[in-house]
Design a protein around this motif. Structure first.
Motif, short mmCIF file in Angstrom:
data_model
loop_
_atom_site.label_atom_id
_atom_site.label_comp_id
_atom_site.label_asym_id
_atom_site.label_seq_id
_atom_site.Cartn_x
_atom_site.Cartn_y
_atom_site.Cartn_z
N UNK A 1 0.80 -1.23 0.00
CA UNK A 1 0.00 0.00 0.00
C UNK A 1 0.83 1.26 0.00
N UNK A 2 1.71 1.43 0.96
CA UNK A 2 2.47 2.67 1.07
C UNK A 2 3.75 2.66 0.27
N UNK A 3 4.09 1.55 -0.33
CA UNK A 3 5.35 1.44 -1.04
C UNK A 3 5.48 2.39 -2.20
N UNK A 4 4.45 2.52 -3.00
CA UNK A 4 4.49 3.39 -4.16
C UNK A 4 4.58 4.85 -3.73
N UNK A 5 3.80 5.24 -2.75
CA UNK A 5 3.85 6.61 -2.26
C UNK A 5 5.20 6.90 -1.64
N UNK A 6 5.74 5.95 -0.90
CA UNK A 6 7.05 6.13 -0.29
C UNK A 6 8.10 6.31 -1.38
N UNK B 1 11.41 12.15 -5.13
CA UNK B 1 11.31 13.61 -5.13
C UNK B 1 12.37 14.21 -4.21
N UNK B 2 12.57 13.61 -3.04
CA UNK B 2 13.59 14.09 -2.11
C UNK B 2 14.98 13.98 -2.73
N UNK B 3 15.27 12.86 -3.35
CA UNK B 3 16.58 12.68 -4.00
C UNK B 3 16.79 13.69 -5.12
N UNK B 4 15.77 13.96 -5.90
CA UNK B 4 15.89 14.94 -6.98
C UNK B 4 16.10 16.34 -6.42
N UNK C 1 9.86 -0.23 6.81
CA UNK C 1 10.69 -1.43 6.88
C UNK C 1 12.17 -1.03 6.79
N UNK C 2 13.04 -1.98 6.97
CA UNK C 2 14.49 -1.71 7.00
C UNK C 2 15.00 -1.16 5.67
N UNK C 3 14.44 -1.61 4.56
CA UNK C 3 14.85 -1.11 3.25
C UNK C 3 14.51 0.37 3.11
N UNK C 4 13.33 0.75 3.57
CA UNK C 4 12.92 2.14 3.50
C UNK C 4 13.79 3.02 4.40
N UNK C 5 14.07 2.54 5.61
CA UNK C 5 14.93 3.30 6.51
C UNK C 5 16.33 3.46 5.93
N UNK C 6 16.84 2.40 5.32
CA UNK C 6 18.17 2.46 4.71
C UNK C 6 18.18 3.45 3.55
N UNK C 7 17.12 3.48 2.77
CA UNK C 7 17.03 4.42 1.64
C UNK C 7 17.01 5.86 2.14
N UNK C 8 16.29 6.10 3.23
CA UNK C 8 16.26 7.44 3.82
C UNK C 8 17.62 7.84 4.35
N UNK C 9 18.28 6.91 5.02
CA UNK C 9 19.62 7.19 5.56
C UNK C 9 20.59 7.49 4.43
N UNK C 10 20.51 6.73 3.35
CA UNK C 10 21.39 6.95 2.20
C UNK C 10 21.14 8.31 1.56
N UNK C 11 19.90 8.78 1.62
CA UNK C 11 19.56 10.10 1.06
C UNK C 11 20.04 11.23 1.94
N UNK C 12 20.43 10.90 3.19
CA UNK C 12 20.94 11.93 4.09
C UNK C 12 20.00 12.33 5.20
N UNK C 13 18.95 11.55 5.41
CA UNK C 13 18.01 11.84 6.50
C UNK C 13 18.65 11.31 7.78
#
Length: 117
Positions: free
Chosen positions: A46-51, A57-60, A100-112
Motif C-alpha cells: 500500500x504505502x510502497x508506491x507513495x514512499x 522527489x527528495x533525492x531529486x 521497513x528496513x529497506x525504506x529506513x536504509x534508503x532514507x539514511x542513504x539520502x541523508x536523512x
C-alpha cells in the motif's frame, strides 16, 4: 408511513411507542454497520508506491539544491506532479515504526539523519 430513526426509540415507554404507532410512525430498521477499513503495513504494498515517489522527489531535490529541503521545499516531478519534499521527511519520521528496513536504509542513504540510527 414515517420512520423514527432516532436511536432513542427503545427509550420510549410502551405507551409512547403505541401513540407514535397510531400516528403512523414506526421504528426504523437498524442500519447495518459497514465493514471498517483495515490498515495495511507500509512497505512494498500500500504505502510502497507513495514512499518511493516521495523518496524520488527528495533525492531529486537534494541533487538539484545540494542539500536537504527546508519545511516549504517542493519538487516538481517529470510527470508534472508537485511533491512537498520539505514536510515529507518529517511525516516519515512520525511513521518510522511502520517503515521497513529497506525504506529506513534508503532514507539514511539520502541523508536523512534520524533514519541512520
Amino acid at each position: 408511513m414515517a420512520r423514527f430513526t432516532s436511536p432513542n426509540w427503545d427509550r420510549l415507554n410502551a405507551e409512547q411507542q403505541r401513540r407514535l404507532g397510531e400516528l403512523g410512525v414506526k421504528k426504523a430498521p437498524r442500519a447495518r454497520k459497514t465493514a471498517t477499513k483495515t490498515t495495511t503495513a507500509v512497505g512494498s504494498r500500500a504505502g510502497g508506491t507513495a514512499f518511493q515517489k516521495g523518496l524520488q522527489a527528495l533525492q531529486q531535490y537534494i541533487a538539484r539544491e545540494g542539500g536537504m529541503p527546508g519545511r516549504a521545499g517542493v519538487q516538481e516531478m517529470p510527470d508534472g506532479d508537485v511533491r512537498r519534499v520539505g514536510v515529507w521527511p518529517a511525516n516519515q519520521k512520525q511513521r518510522r515504526n511502520k517503515l521497513d528496513q529497506t525504506q529506513l536504509a534508503a532514507l539514511a542513504e539520502a541523508g536523512v539523519d534520524w533514519a541512520a540510527g
